[in-house]
Design a protein around this motif. Structure first.
Motif, PDB file in Angstrom:
ATOM      1  N   ASN A  57      -0.427 -16.433 -58.048  1.00 20.55           N
ATOM      2  CA  ASN A  57      -0.526 -17.042 -56.416  1.00 20.55           C
ATOM      3  C   ASN A  57      -1.767 -16.337 -55.906  1.00 20.55           C
ATOM      4  OD1 ASN A  57       0.576 -17.842 -54.078  1.00 20.55           O
ATOM      5  ND2 ASN A  57       2.499 -16.244 -54.248  1.00 20.55           N
ATOM      6  N   VAL A  58      -2.035 -16.894 -54.937  1.00 24.53           N
ATOM      7  CA  VAL A  58      -3.041 -16.347 -54.038  1.00 24.53           C
ATOM      8  C   VAL A  58      -2.575 -14.817 -53.496  1.00 24.53           C
ATOM      9  CG1 VAL A  58      -2.350 -17.376 -51.946  1.00 24.53           C
ATOM     10  CG2 VAL A  58      -4.627 -17.090 -52.064  1.00 24.53           C
ATOM     11  N   PHE A  59      -3.762 -14.164 -53.341  1.00 21.64           N
ATOM     12  CA  PHE A  59      -3.697 -12.891 -52.744  1.00 21.64           C
ATOM     13  C   PHE A  59      -4.138 -12.544 -51.305  1.00 21.64           C
ATOM     14  CE2 PHE A  59      -3.974  -8.428 -52.123  1.00 21.64           C
ATOM     15  CZ  PHE A  59      -2.888  -7.754 -52.500  1.00 21.64           C
ATOM     16  N   LEU A  60      -3.647 -12.885 -50.280  1.00 17.35           N
ATOM     17  CA  LEU A  60      -4.134 -12.691 -48.901  1.00 17.35           C
ATOM     18  C   LEU A  60      -3.291 -11.724 -48.041  1.00 17.35           C
ATOM     19  CD1 LEU A  60      -4.402 -16.648 -48.022  1.00 17.35           C
ATOM     20  CD2 LEU A  60      -6.174 -14.954 -48.753  1.00 17.35           C
ATOM     21  N   LEU A  61      -3.967 -10.929 -47.414  1.00 22.94           N
ATOM     22  CA  LEU A  61      -3.431  -9.959 -46.784  1.00 22.94           C
ATOM     23  C   LEU A  61      -4.326  -9.671 -45.357  1.00 22.94           C
ATOM     24  CD1 LEU A  61      -2.141  -7.035 -49.099  1.00 22.94           C
ATOM     25  CD2 LEU A  61      -0.790  -8.740 -47.979  1.00 22.94           C
ATOM     26  N   ASP A  62      -3.556  -9.586 -44.167  1.00 19.58           N
ATOM     27  CA  ASP A  62      -4.379  -9.492 -43.061  1.00 19.58           C
ATOM     28  C   ASP A  62      -4.090  -8.196 -42.311  1.00 19.58           C
ATOM     29  OD1 ASP A  62      -6.242  -9.980 -40.914  1.00 19.58           O
ATOM     30  OD2 ASP A  62      -4.695 -11.054 -39.965  1.00 19.58           O
ATOM     31  N   ASP A  63      -2.840  -7.715 -42.516  1.00 18.98           N
ATOM     32  CA  ASP A  63      -2.424  -6.433 -41.976  1.00 18.98           C
ATOM     33  C   ASP A  63      -2.069  -5.491 -43.165  1.00 18.98           C
ATOM     34  OD1 ASP A  63      -0.717  -5.057 -39.151  1.00 18.98           O
ATOM     35  OD2 ASP A  63      -1.725  -4.058 -40.725  1.00 18.98           O
ATOM     36  N   THR A  64      -2.814  -4.920 -43.904  1.00 25.65           N
ATOM     37  CA  THR A  64      -2.474  -4.352 -45.112  1.00 25.65           C
ATOM     38  C   THR A  64      -1.706  -3.065 -45.093  1.00 25.65           C
ATOM     39  OG1 THR A  64      -4.609  -4.939 -45.953  1.00 25.65           O
ATOM     40  CG2 THR A  64      -3.378  -3.351 -47.527  1.00 25.65           C
ATOM     41  N   ARG A  65      -2.150  -2.451 -43.897  1.00 26.03           N
ATOM     42  CA  ARG A  65      -0.974  -0.953 -43.906  1.00 26.03           C
ATOM     43  C   ARG A  65       0.240  -1.345 -43.510  1.00 26.03           C
ATOM     44  NH1 ARG A  65      -5.911   0.064 -40.912  1.00 26.03           N
ATOM     45  NH2 ARG A  65      -7.129   1.836 -41.712  1.00 26.03           N
ATOM     46  N   VAL A  67     -16.328 -21.750 -41.743  1.00 31.71           N
ATOM     47  CA  VAL A  67     -15.973 -20.744 -40.744  1.00 31.71           C
ATOM     48  C   VAL A  67     -15.639 -19.391 -41.221  1.00 31.71           C
ATOM     49  CG1 VAL A  67     -14.604 -20.153 -38.800  1.00 31.71           C
ATOM     50  CG2 VAL A  67     -15.471 -22.469 -39.282  1.00 31.71           C
ATOM     51  N   SER A  68     -14.646 -19.365 -42.296  1.00 34.94           N
ATOM     52  CA  SER A  68     -14.161 -18.211 -42.914  1.00 34.94           C
ATOM     53  C   SER A  68     -15.160 -17.309 -43.810  1.00 34.94           C
ATOM     54  CB  SER A  68     -12.956 -18.271 -43.450  1.00 34.94           C
ATOM     55  OG  SER A  68     -11.925 -19.038 -42.795  1.00 34.94           O
ATOM     56  N   GLU A  69     -15.190 -16.191 -43.716  1.00 41.92           N
ATOM     57  CA  GLU A  69     -15.864 -15.520 -44.800  1.00 41.92           C
ATOM     58  C   GLU A  69     -15.266 -15.291 -46.150  1.00 41.92           C
ATOM     59  OE1 GLU A  69     -12.755 -12.678 -44.136  1.00 41.92           O
ATOM     60  OE2 GLU A  69     -14.120 -13.929 -42.952  1.00 41.92           O
ATOM     61  N   LEU A  70     -14.021 -15.665 -46.112  1.00 40.20           N
ATOM     62  CA  LEU A  70     -13.247 -16.126 -47.188  1.00 40.20           C
ATOM     63  C   LEU A  70     -13.315 -17.643 -47.637  1.00 40.20           C
ATOM     64  CD1 LEU A  70      -9.786 -14.123 -48.096  1.00 40.20           C
ATOM     65  CD2 LEU A  70     -10.431 -16.328 -49.026  1.00 40.20           C
ATOM     66  N   ALA A  71     -13.852 -17.719 -48.673  1.00 43.37           N
ATOM     67  CA  ALA A  71     -14.090 -19.424 -49.053  1.00 43.37           C
ATOM     68  C   ALA A  71     -12.960 -19.839 -49.875  1.00 43.37           C
ATOM     69  CB  ALA A  71     -15.446 -19.485 -49.524  1.00 43.37           C
ATOM     70  N   ARG A  72     -12.919 -21.182 -49.932  1.00 43.14           N
ATOM     71  CA  ARG A  72     -11.828 -21.701 -50.771  1.00 43.14           C
ATOM     72  C   ARG A  72     -12.383 -22.042 -52.155  1.00 43.14           C
ATOM     73  NH1 ARG A  72      -7.481 -24.402 -50.128  1.00 43.14           N
ATOM     74  NH2 ARG A  72      -8.126 -26.133 -51.281  1.00 43.14           N
ATOM     75  N   ALA A  73     -13.740 -22.525 -52.408  1.00 47.69           N
ATOM     76  CA  ALA A  73     -14.261 -22.846 -53.617  1.00 47.69           C
ATOM     77  C   ALA A  73     -15.711 -23.451 -53.309  1.00 47.69           C
ATOM     78  CB  ALA A  73     -13.508 -24.118 -54.233  1.00 47.69           C
ATOM     79  N   HIS A  74     -16.643 -23.268 -54.325  1.00 52.04           N
ATOM     80  CA  HIS A  74     -17.893 -23.846 -54.407  1.00 52.04           C
ATOM     81  C   HIS A  74     -18.042 -24.925 -55.254  1.00 52.04           C
ATOM     82  CE1 HIS A  74     -18.648 -20.430 -51.591  1.00 52.04           C
ATOM     83  NE2 HIS A  74     -18.079 -19.643 -52.586  1.00 52.04           N
ATOM     84  N   ARG A  75     -19.042 -25.797 -55.276  1.00 51.86           N
ATOM     85  CA  ARG A  75     -19.130 -27.001 -56.327  1.00 51.86           C
ATOM     86  C   ARG A  75     -20.869 -26.731 -56.582  1.00 51.86           C
ATOM     87  NH1 ARG A  75     -17.609 -33.204 -57.184  1.00 51.86           N
ATOM     88  NH2 ARG A  75     -18.178 -33.680 -59.203  1.00 51.86           N
ATOM     89  N   THR A 109     -12.996  -5.781 -50.533  1.00 53.96           N
ATOM     90  CA  THR A 109     -14.065  -7.025 -50.864  1.00 53.96           C
ATOM     91  C   THR A 109     -14.289  -7.863 -49.515  1.00 53.96           C
ATOM     92  OG1 THR A 109     -13.095  -7.081 -53.112  1.00 53.96           O
ATOM     93  CG2 THR A 109     -14.123  -9.377 -52.120  1.00 53.96           C
ATOM     94  N   TYR A 110     -13.096  -7.819 -48.788  1.00 50.00           N
ATOM     95  CA  TYR A 110     -13.308  -8.391 -47.414  1.00 50.00           C
ATOM     96  C   TYR A 110     -12.779  -7.508 -46.221  1.00 50.00           C
ATOM     97  CZ  TYR A 110     -12.500 -12.338 -50.762  1.00 50.00           C
ATOM     98  OH  TYR A 110     -12.698 -12.986 -51.505  1.00 50.00           O
ATOM     99  N   PRO A 111     -13.860  -6.633 -45.981  1.00 47.90           N
ATOM    100  CA  PRO A 111     -13.770  -5.606 -45.032  1.00 47.90           C
ATOM    101  C   PRO A 111     -13.260  -6.118 -43.639  1.00 47.90           C
ATOM    102  CG  PRO A 111     -16.092  -5.173 -46.055  1.00 47.90           C
ATOM    103  CD  PRO A 111     -15.407  -6.622 -46.389  1.00 47.90           C
ATOM    104  N   ARG A 112     -12.687  -5.325 -42.837  1.00 49.11           N
ATOM    105  CA  ARG A 112     -11.810  -5.930 -41.713  1.00 49.11           C
ATOM    106  C   ARG A 112     -12.740  -6.370 -40.703  1.00 49.11           C
ATOM    107  NH1 ARG A 112      -6.379  -4.155 -41.234  1.00 49.11           N
ATOM    108  NH2 ARG A 112      -5.633  -2.878 -43.028  1.00 49.11           N
ATOM    109  N   GLU A 113     -13.947  -5.373 -40.530  1.00 48.04           N
ATOM    110  CA  GLU A 113     -14.976  -5.926 -39.589  1.00 48.04           C
ATOM    111  C   GLU A 113     -15.758  -7.025 -39.784  1.00 48.04           C
ATOM    112  OE1 GLU A 113     -16.499  -2.783 -42.554  1.00 48.04           O
ATOM    113  OE2 GLU A 113     -14.569  -3.113 -41.607  1.00 48.04           O
TER     114      GLU A 113
END
Length: 723
Positions: A110-118, A222-230, A153-157
């Motif tokens: 699966n993808v691993f995505l969390l926005d509110d980890t706490r 837009v997102s700092e979390l990219a989908r893919a690069h080619r 890896t993806y800091p909140r700020e």
């Protein structure tokens, strides 16, 4: 050079047909030609049964393609004994697969995505074990470790704002710990799917279907979390894509794999005693032997902060068991073909040449199209269609037939057909796009069939080879590379055009054939036209003209069954309006996007229309001349009626470009069939005019060594096809 298309009325199905000498000496086959399509279909069903579903690896797919070419180009026998022998071979194959199955490994990913980890950690620490939510299905220690790594890896700020259009935080998050996989629909897996081996250095070839879920359609710009690069400049054609989404994969091994070695590069979480997980990170490929204590335990590969590659080196007993199933598939497929099909070897040369050329074009354009799963671009049609297809398939697996038929939209906004085709593709081919590839492999054959209908065999061979292997027709929308490009991106246009051409081939019938009702073929032609419109509704004018002309001709010949079959088959086009009325209570014939202001444009785009698929103004004079020739053919009474009807259909379709968006891919089929009409005109009238007006030039061209050599080579190819 053969008959002119302008003197071919007798072969068109509109006038009296000429009797031609039969080249086949098999009287039984001649008498039973009508049942050959059904016999060939039955033979292919036996091959598919031997291969097993889903056909999601290149070895079995290659067997399927080879068997299909041999069966379609050959003659399938009607004797009972060979069919009984083929059925017995299939039964032995299935028995062998039951008695000697390769051991399966449970895989979850699966993808691993969390926005509110706490908040997620808090819910997990409270011991939620109800199976709901992303965190609940993962071991607590594993989830905490991956959550901490995700935050680092993806800091909140640095995260994008949730309300920003295209931000990943504004999308849905995984609802379950392990993603759905089409590979597992016949397996009832514990997690995502069951596999027989592990070997990947690139997640594109691990075939992670979740990367094209609708929920993850965020904008990488837009997102700092990219989908893919080619990296298009890379010469590593198999590995141009880099999956940037954070993801993980989990394996659980049965006792059969004791003594095997699991090798990896990157981070692995290895379960030990008391559900404690050891984090093992390697910069280079390192291996560890699986012991009895590892049986049934969870081993996770994590690709959040770094890339991941894994390979399983099984013991020799396991290797031998892994070879049983493909060996049986190979043996039984070959046995079925050998028992049932009579083949002239020379007839398969051109088909395999066209397939090889198509595969080369696909590999050089995007190798992941051939057996991998690339992450579709955010906002692209490909992601939307495949995302809807996955929704359909999951509802179907859950037994929600009504929800599956809804197709993700109560009233269609996007063209509806491709989502259902992709769902069917995932049933047959699992987490691959080999179904769409199969349509593209069929395309050159359909082009050849249409060219052969209106042109001599040598001309048809030459133009088909140019279409498939030499991209000189890019400016005119008549090059295979254009279709491959958009098919690899998951767009609907190439699929619609293949269905349209298949319908047209069936509508035309065989060259020199006596006019008959042919209910089944006419019904199939009408149904394929309806499917083509469901996939790409803007080709309706061309389909309407062709069907209307064919129906009027059938009524004039008193072939009422043929006319009825065309109408019944095409009636399937109303399924879209019926869907919109049942699910959305709206009377919408096709889709609501048909009235989108960005699609409906003014007549001021004449220059863009004449620029054609190349969208280059320099092509406008050439394209204008081609359209003038369409009008010329329509007005020529001595031309083949089918050719005149085709020219009229293309004039109607060209009119769409005056009021519809002028994107090149929308007009590929229009310009391809325009080229067909122009080529037929050139052979029937153009060469005659050239000889009359420029006799010396015409004579020099006819005697040119290159032209003579080309004609000789094409003639030999024609003889190989059974000219």
């Amino acid at each position: 050079m053969g008959r002119s298309a302008f003197d071919n009325a007798g072969a068109s199905g509109y006038g009296p047909a000429k009797n031609r000498a039969r080249t086949l000496t098999d009287a039984d086959f001649s008498d039973r030609r009508a049942v050959q399509p059904w016999l060939k279909l039955a033979a292919l069903v036996l091959v598919v049964a031997a291969l097993g579903l889903p056909i999601n690896d290149l070895f079995r797919y290659a067997l399927l393609v080879i068997a299909t070419v041999v069966v379609v180009t050959g003659t399938v026998g009607t004797r009972v004994a060979p069919w009984l022998a083929a059925l017995a071979a299939l039964a032995l194959c299935m028995l062998g697969q039951l008695l000697f199955p390769a051991p399966r490994i449970e895989e979850g990913h699966n993808v691993f995505l969390l926005d509110d980890t706490r908040e997620n950690l808090s819910a997990h620490s409270r011991g939620r074990t109800d199976g709901e939510g992303f965190a609940s299905g993962l071991p607590r220690e594993v989830f905490r470790h991956m959550a901490a790594e995700f935050d680092a890896t993806y800091p909140r700020e640095r995260r994008c704002a949730p309300n920003e259009d295209g931000c990943w935080r504004g999308q849905a998050f995984p609802a379950k710990s392990f993603a759905f996989s089409a590979d597992g629909i016949f397996q009832h897996p514990a997690y995502s799917r069951r596999v027989t081996g592990i070997d990947f250095s690139d997640p594109v070839w691990l075939r992670l279907g979740f990367i094209n879920e609708l929920s993850y359609n965020w904008n990488s710009q837009v997102s700092e979390l990219a989908r893919a690069h080619r990296d298009r400049r890379s010469l590593a054609f198999l590995h141009q894509w880099t999956l940037a989404m954070p993801w993980f994969v989990m394996y659980r091994f049965p006792a059969d794999f004791i003594g095997s070695q699991l090798c990896w590069r990157g981070e692995v979480l290895w379960e030990g005693d008391d559900e404690h997980f050891e984090s093992l990170t390697h910069g280079d490929m390192q291996c560890r032997t699986l012991t009895r204590e590892d049986t049934g335990r969870k081993i996770l590969g994590v690709a959040i902060a770094q890339d991941l590659a894994m390979r399983l080196v099984p013991t020799w007993p396991v290797r031998l068991r892994q070879l049983v199933e493909p060996a049986l598939a190979l043996a039984v497929s070959a046995a079925v073909v050998a028992l049932l099909v009579r083949l002239r070897a020379r007839r398969i040369v051109l088909p395999f040449a066209l397939i090889a050329a198509t595969l080369l074009v696909a590999v050089f354009n995007d190798a992941s199209f051939v057996g991998g799963v690339r992450p579709f671009d955010s906002g692209d049609d490909g992601l939307v269609y495949d995302g809807y297809a996955r929704v359909i398939l999951q509802r179907l697996v859950d037994g929600d037939i009504a929800g599956a038929l809804e197709g993700g939209e109560a009233v269609f906004y996007f063209t509806p057909g491709l989502r259902y085709l992709r769902a069917a593709e995932h049933v047959v081919f699992g987490e691959t796009y080999l179904g769409y590839l199969s349509l593209i492999l069929l395309l050159p054959f359909l082009v050849f069939a249409l060219l052969r209908r209106f042109l001599p065999l040598t001309w048809a061979i030459a133009l088909t080879l140019i279409f498939a292997a030499i991209p000189v027709g890019v400016g005119f929308g008549s090059s295979l590379v254009q279709y491959v490009k958009w098919a690899a991106r998951g767009f609907a246009d190439p699929a619609a055009y293949v269905l349209f051409l298949a319908a047209f081939v069936l509508l035309l019938g065989r060259l020199g054939e006596r006019p008959r009702d042919h209910f089944g073929r006419a019904f199939a032609a009408g149904l394929l036209f309806a499917l083509a419109l469901a996939v790409r509704p803007n080709i309706a004018p061309a389909a309407g003209v062709l069907l209307a002309g064919a129906a009027i001709a059938a009524l004039g010949q008193r072939a009422f069954a043929r006319a009825s079959a065309l109408a019944l088959g095409f009636a399937g086009v109303f399924a879209m309006a019926l869907h919109n009325w049942i699910y959305g209570g709206a009377i919408v014939p096709f889709t609501t996007s048909a009235a989108h202001p960005l699609l409906l444009v003014a007549l001021s785009q004449i220059v863009g229309w004449l620029a054609g698929p190349s969208e280059a103004i320099a092509m406008a004079p050439l394209n204008a001349a081609a359209i003038a020739l369409l009008l010329r053919v329509v007005l020529m009474r001595r031309a083949d009626p089918w050719l005149r009807l085709t020219a009229g259909a293309m004039l109607a379709q060209h009119a769409v470009a005056l009021v519809y968006a002028a994107a090149g891919r929308y007009t590929y089929i229009t310009w391809l069939l325009t080229l067909l009409v122009v080529a037929a005109w050139a052979h029937g009238e153009g060469l005659t005019l050239l000889r009359r007006w420029c006799p010396r030039l015409s004579e020099r061209m006819a005697k040119h060594p290159a032209r003579v050599a080309l004609a000789r080579g094409l003639g030999r190819m024609g003889e190989m096809l059974g000219r």
